[in-house]
Scaffold this active site. Structure first.
Site, short mmCIF file in Angstrom:
data_model
loop_
_atom_site.label_atom_id
_atom_site.label_comp_id
_atom_site.label_asym_id
_atom_site.label_seq_id
_atom_site.Cartn_x
_atom_site.Cartn_y
_atom_site.Cartn_z
N CYS A 87 0.82 -1.22 0.00
CA CYS A 87 0.00 0.00 0.00
C CYS A 87 0.85 1.27 0.00
CB CYS A 87 -0.96 0.00 1.18
SG CYS A 87 -2.12 -1.38 1.10
N ASN A 99 -10.07 -0.13 -0.54
CA ASN A 99 -8.62 -0.05 -0.45
C ASN A 99 -8.03 -0.60 -1.75
OD1 ASN A 99 -5.90 -0.34 0.08
ND2 ASN A 99 -6.18 -1.31 2.08
N HIS A 102 -3.52 7.36 2.44
CA HIS A 102 -3.89 6.04 1.92
C HIS A 102 -5.33 5.74 2.36
CE1 HIS A 102 -3.95 1.93 0.83
NE2 HIS A 102 -3.80 1.45 2.05
O1 UT7 Z 1 -3.93 -1.10 3.37
C1 UT7 Z 1 -3.10 -1.73 4.29
C2 UT7 Z 1 -3.47 -1.40 5.63
N1 UT7 Z 1 -4.65 -2.12 6.05
C3 UT7 Z 1 -5.44 -1.55 6.92
O2 UT7 Z 1 -5.22 -0.42 7.26
C4 UT7 Z 1 -6.53 -2.36 7.53
C5 UT7 Z 1 -6.50 -2.14 9.01
N2 UT7 Z 1 -7.55 -2.80 9.73
C6 UT7 Z 1 -8.84 -2.41 9.65
O3 UT7 Z 1 -9.19 -1.53 8.90
C7 UT7 Z 1 -9.83 -3.04 10.62
O4 UT7 Z 1 -9.13 -3.75 11.61
C8 UT7 Z 1 -10.82 -3.96 9.90
C9 UT7 Z 1 -11.80 -3.16 9.06
C10 UT7 Z 1 -10.09 -4.98 9.05
C11 UT7 Z 1 -11.65 -4.72 10.96
O5 UT7 Z 1 -12.29 -3.79 11.82
P1 UT7 Z 1 -12.20 -3.97 13.41
O6 UT7 Z 1 -13.05 -2.94 14.00
O7 UT7 Z 1 -10.73 -3.99 13.76
O8 UT7 Z 1 -12.88 -5.37 13.61
P2 UT7 Z 1 -12.26 -6.71 14.22
O9 UT7 Z 1 -11.22 -7.27 13.33
O10 UT7 Z 1 -11.90 -6.42 15.64
O11 UT7 Z 1 -13.52 -7.65 14.16
C12 UT7 Z 1 -14.70 -7.38 14.92
C13 UT7 Z 1 -15.71 -8.45 14.62
C14 UT7 Z 1 -15.14 -9.87 14.69
O12 UT7 Z 1 -16.10 -10.69 15.30
P3 UT7 Z 1 -15.97 -11.10 16.85
O13 UT7 Z 1 -14.64 -11.81 16.94
O14 UT7 Z 1 -16.01 -9.82 17.59
O15 UT7 Z 1 -17.15 -11.98 17.05
C15 UT7 Z 1 -14.99 -10.25 13.26
O16 UT7 Z 1 -15.07 -11.64 13.04
O17 UT7 Z 1 -16.21 -8.29 13.29
C16 UT7 Z 1 -16.15 -9.55 12.62
N3 UT7 Z 1 -15.98 -9.30 11.18
C17 UT7 Z 1 -17.01 -9.06 10.36
N4 UT7 Z 1 -18.34 -9.01 10.58
C18 UT7 Z 1 -19.13 -8.71 9.53
C19 UT7 Z 1 -14.83 -9.25 10.47
N5 UT7 Z 1 -15.11 -8.99 9.19
C20 UT7 Z 1 -16.45 -8.86 9.09
C21 UT7 Z 1 -17.35 -8.59 8.03
N6 UT7 Z 1 -18.67 -8.52 8.30
N7 UT7 Z 1 -16.91 -8.36 6.77
#
Ligand code: UT7
Length: 323
Positions: A113, A280, A250
């Site tokens: 990225c 992204n 980004h």
């Molecule tokens: O470009 C390179 C850099 N990349 C980034 O900057 C990405 C950085 N990370 C993020 O943007 C965020 O961490 C995400 C958008 C990937 C995830 O958001 P989050 O608020 O950190 O969520 P999380 O990973 O803590 O997940 C929360 C919950 C989980 O369920 P439990 O374990 O709480 O039951 C996930 O399984 O959300 C669940 N989950 C989803 N639910 C519905 C993960 N993906 C999804 C989804 N739909 N697509």
């Protein structure tokens, strides 16, 4: 002193748009979850006839037209991509061929990225070192081809597209009032390589592999890393956030963008956000956002613009440009 001044911008997006709701039948997710957690509402997905090379070529042609130049005027093409058409040759060489360019040189850069920020910095050094007078800097990606479409934690986040800039050598006074690339700060730390990676490659599995990400871990590091390189860039240039006209970060997650801007004291109305439209797009995200903000008249000649990115590796970096 020689400065690398922006002459033109361009962008290209695949024809097909995929809305958040289109994922609802494929994986357990919802438009609400994706929009709230990331700010993404839609992304473009490449069709069979659309590739990193074809999108990169289209963005390059748009940037050349915007600059009033032709491929004959270009000495070097630097393509930032992690999704090349082939393992080799460089996709930049294919774009060179598609543009009908039989002179100069072209190569790919791979910093995921952060690729475009690395590529602008590299192009600036080639220009200031006298090896090239005009450079096409392209970010082009087809991440849809390396996604695991059954993994809801990654497949909803990424999109395809390309953006390009033409940089041109111009005489500057060596002050912050000059047009062109003014300061940059690049970083990487391979200790984080397993937090965002592709689980295949020519030298390991002999396959292309799929993107894997520990999203929460990436999120945890993102804001601190982004603000560190931006503060280093500010101190190099002797400016503060108040001097900026535009912040073009980004486009990975609206929450990361908002938190970084808040921590740096950059006003909300100076932040260019396109993550809602493109998702992204990795190395294409910054040049796509730039092309949007130039085309709609926000970024104008003389504006002070800060570019920033962070991604797999980890890699991260910032570049300050007076438009
Ligand atoms: O470009 C390179 C850099 N990349 C980034 O900057 C990405 C950085 N990370 C993020 O943007 C965020 O961490 C995400 C958008 C990937 C995830 O958001 P989050 O608020 O950190 O969520 P999380 O990973 O803590 O997940 C929360 C919950 C989980 O369920 P439990 O374990 O709480 O039951 C996930 O399984 O959300 C669940 N989950 C989803 N639910 C519905 C993960 N993906 C999804 C989804 N739909 N697509």
């Amino acid at each position: 002193m020689i400065r690398s001044v922006v002459r033109g911008t361009g962008a290209a997006l695949p024809r097909r748009i995929m809305k958040n709701a289109d994922f609802e039948g494929m994986v357990e997710t919802s438009d609400e979850w994706i929009a709230q957690r990331t700010g993404i509402r839609q992304r473009h997905i490449a069709g069979d006839d659309e590739t990193t090379a074809s999108l990169g070529e289209a963005a390059a042609r748009a940037a050349l037209a915007n600059a009033g130049l032709t491929p004959d005027d270009i000495d070097l093409i630097v393509l930032a991509t992690s999704t090349p058409n082939n393992t080799f040759p460089a996709t930049a060489v294919e774009i060179q061929h598609r543009l009908g360019m039989h002179h100069g040189f072209a190569f790919d850069m791979q910093a995921v990225c952060s690729g475009f920020v690395y590529a602008v910095t590299t192009a600036d050094l080639y220009i200031r070192g006298g090896l090239a007078r005009r450079v096409l800097v392209i970010g082009s990606e087809t991440f849809s081809r390396i996604l695991d479409w059954s993994d809801r934690s990654t497949c909803v986040l990424f999109g395809d597209g390309a953006g390009a800039l033409v940089l041109e050598a111009a005489e500057g006074a060596g002050t912050i009032a000059d047009r062109g690339v003014l300061a940059a700060s690049l970083r990487s730390d391979g200790a984080h390589k397993d937090k965002l990676f592709v689980d295949g490659g020519p030298s390991t599995t002999g396959t292309v592999g799929h993107l894997r990400m520990e999203g929460r871990e990436v999120f945890k590091h993102a804001v601190g890393m982004i603000t560190d390189v931006i503060e280093a860039t500010f101190s190099q240039a002797g400016i503060t956030a108040a001097d900026l006209d535009w912040f073009v970060p980004h486009q990975a997650n609206k929450r990361i963008i908002d938190a970084s801007a808040r921590k740096l004291g950059i006003e909300e109305q100076k932040v260019v956000v396109t993550v809602d439209l493109h998702g992204n797009t990795s190395a294409a995200s910054v040049p796509l956002a730039l092309a949007v903000a130039v085309a709609d008249g926000r970024i104008k000649k003389g504006d002070l613009v800060l570019l920033e990115a962070m991604g797999g590796g980890f890699t991260w970096g910032a570049v300050l440009v007076r438009w």
